[in-house]
Design a protein around this motif. Structure first.
Motif, PDB file in Angstrom:
ATOM      1  N   GLU A  17     -12.725  61.401  28.348  1.00 32.54           N
ATOM      2  CA  GLU A  17     -11.622  61.961  29.125  1.00 32.54           C
ATOM      3  C   GLU A  17     -10.379  62.004  28.243  1.00 32.54           C
ATOM      4  OE1 GLU A  17     -11.180  60.181  32.955  1.00 32.54           O
ATOM      5  OE2 GLU A  17     -13.315  60.372  33.392  1.00 32.54           O
ATOM      6  N   ALA A  18      -9.441  62.906  28.551  1.00 29.42           N
ATOM      7  CA  ALA A  18      -8.259  63.117  27.710  1.00 29.42           C
ATOM      8  C   ALA A  18      -7.529  61.819  27.398  1.00 29.42           C
ATOM      9  CB  ALA A  18      -7.318  64.116  28.376  1.00 29.42           C
ATOM     10  N   ALA A  19      -7.326  60.983  28.394  1.00 27.95           N
ATOM     11  CA  ALA A  19      -6.584  59.733  28.201  1.00 27.95           C
ATOM     12  C   ALA A  19      -7.338  58.731  27.326  1.00 27.95           C
ATOM     13  CB  ALA A  19      -6.268  59.102  29.554  1.00 27.95           C
ATOM     14  N   ASP A  20      -8.632  58.955  27.144  1.00 26.87           N
ATOM     15  CA  ASP A  20      -9.455  58.002  26.403  1.00 26.87           C
ATOM     16  C   ASP A  20      -9.827  58.466  25.001  1.00 26.87           C
ATOM     17  OD1 ASP A  20      -9.475  56.265  28.574  1.00 26.87           O
ATOM     18  OD2 ASP A  20     -11.220  57.272  29.466  1.00 26.87           O
ATOM     19  N   VAL A  21      -9.288  59.590  24.545  1.00 29.01           N
ATOM     20  CA  VAL A  21      -9.666  60.113  23.231  1.00 29.01           C
ATOM     21  C   VAL A  21      -9.305  59.130  22.118  1.00 29.01           C
ATOM     22  CG1 VAL A  21      -9.210  61.931  21.525  1.00 29.01           C
ATOM     23  CG2 VAL A  21      -9.720  62.536  23.898  1.00 29.01           C
ATOM     24  N   VAL A  22      -8.078  58.622  22.108  1.00 27.67           N
ATOM     25  CA  VAL A  22      -7.673  57.704  21.039  1.00 27.67           C
ATOM     26  C   VAL A  22      -8.495  56.415  21.079  1.00 27.67           C
ATOM     27  CG1 VAL A  22      -5.774  56.335  20.084  1.00 27.67           C
ATOM     28  CG2 VAL A  22      -5.388  58.722  20.750  1.00 27.67           C
ATOM     29  N   PRO A  23      -8.612  55.740  22.236  1.00 30.35           N
ATOM     30  CA  PRO A  23      -9.450  54.531  22.246  1.00 30.35           C
ATOM     31  C   PRO A  23     -10.903  54.804  21.852  1.00 30.35           C
ATOM     32  CG  PRO A  23      -8.161  54.666  24.275  1.00 30.35           C
ATOM     33  CD  PRO A  23      -7.940  55.940  23.526  1.00 30.35           C
TER      34      PRO A  23
ATOM     35  N   GLY B 237     -10.902  72.003  21.428  1.00 35.60           N
ATOM     36  CA  GLY B 237     -10.190  71.961  22.701  1.00 35.60           C
ATOM     37  C   GLY B 237      -9.136  70.868  22.755  1.00 35.60           C
ATOM     38  N   LEU B 238      -9.142  69.982  21.764  1.00 32.85           N
ATOM     39  CA  LEU B 238      -8.137  68.911  21.725  1.00 32.85           C
ATOM     40  C   LEU B 238      -6.870  69.435  21.054  1.00 32.85           C
ATOM     41  CD1 LEU B 238     -10.386  65.893  20.720  1.00 32.85           C
ATOM     42  CD2 LEU B 238      -9.300  66.305  22.934  1.00 32.85           C
TER      43      LEU B 238
END
Length: 178
Positions: free
Chosen positions: A27-33, A51-52
């Protein structure tokens, strides 16, 4: 080939996992983790989906800046050539309207890599440029909305997709900032 992790925004979870290649949705909020998790597991190269947004790629880059591994992780972002810009803009606009068009990720054919059908994207292994071009003919006929290349497939394979699709499918491939 460096062990490569492909990360895209979509349904969370592994889509493909082999010794040398993994494709993971987040999910978008979880890309970095999720990127940090993959790097922590030892993936030497991280490729981000087209898409990012570029600011998310910059956030991933900043998060990796503290990585003290002797060999830094290579970070790549999938982008589109000039010839694909109008087609990918149309794909993005359709997506914004809620129209879902089939997406395909092409990856190198190697041990353990098999075709994966998933609602987010179909992952298809390819070998030769000839195979890539022939596949693009079929995918164009099937109405595929976009193709992205991962795992080291570069400009030669992008050109093969463009030729095979008759210029009907936007094709993205990974560029690195190192």
């Amino acid at each position: 080939m460096e062990p490569t992790a492909v990360l895209y925004e979509g349904t969370p979870g592994d889509r493909l996992l082999t010794d040398g290649l993994t494709v993971v949705g987040a999910e978008a909020a979880d890309v970095v983790p999720e990127a940090l998790r993959l790097v922590g597991e030892g993936w030497a190269r991280l490729e981000l989906c087209g898409g990012l947004p570029v600011d998310v790629a910059a956030e991933v880059r900043a998060a990796l800046a503290g990585d003290d591994r002797p060999d830094p992780v290579r970070l790549g972002l999938n982008r589109y050539g000039f010839e694909s810009l109008e087609l990918i803009a149309d794909f993005k606009a359709a997506f914004g309207r809620g129209e879902v068009r089939p997406q395909v990720f092409l990856v190198p054919a190697r041990d353990g890599v098999e075709r994966v059908e998933h609602p987010d994207a179909t992952i298809i292994p390819v070998g030769s440029l000839w195979e890539t071009e022939g596949l693009a003919v079929d995918l164009a006929g099937a109405g595929v909305g976009m193709i992205e290349l991962y795992g080291g497939l570069g400009t030669d394979h992008a050109a093969a997709v463009w030729r095979g699709s008759g210029g009907r499918i936007p094709v993205g491939f990974v560029g690195y900032d190192d």
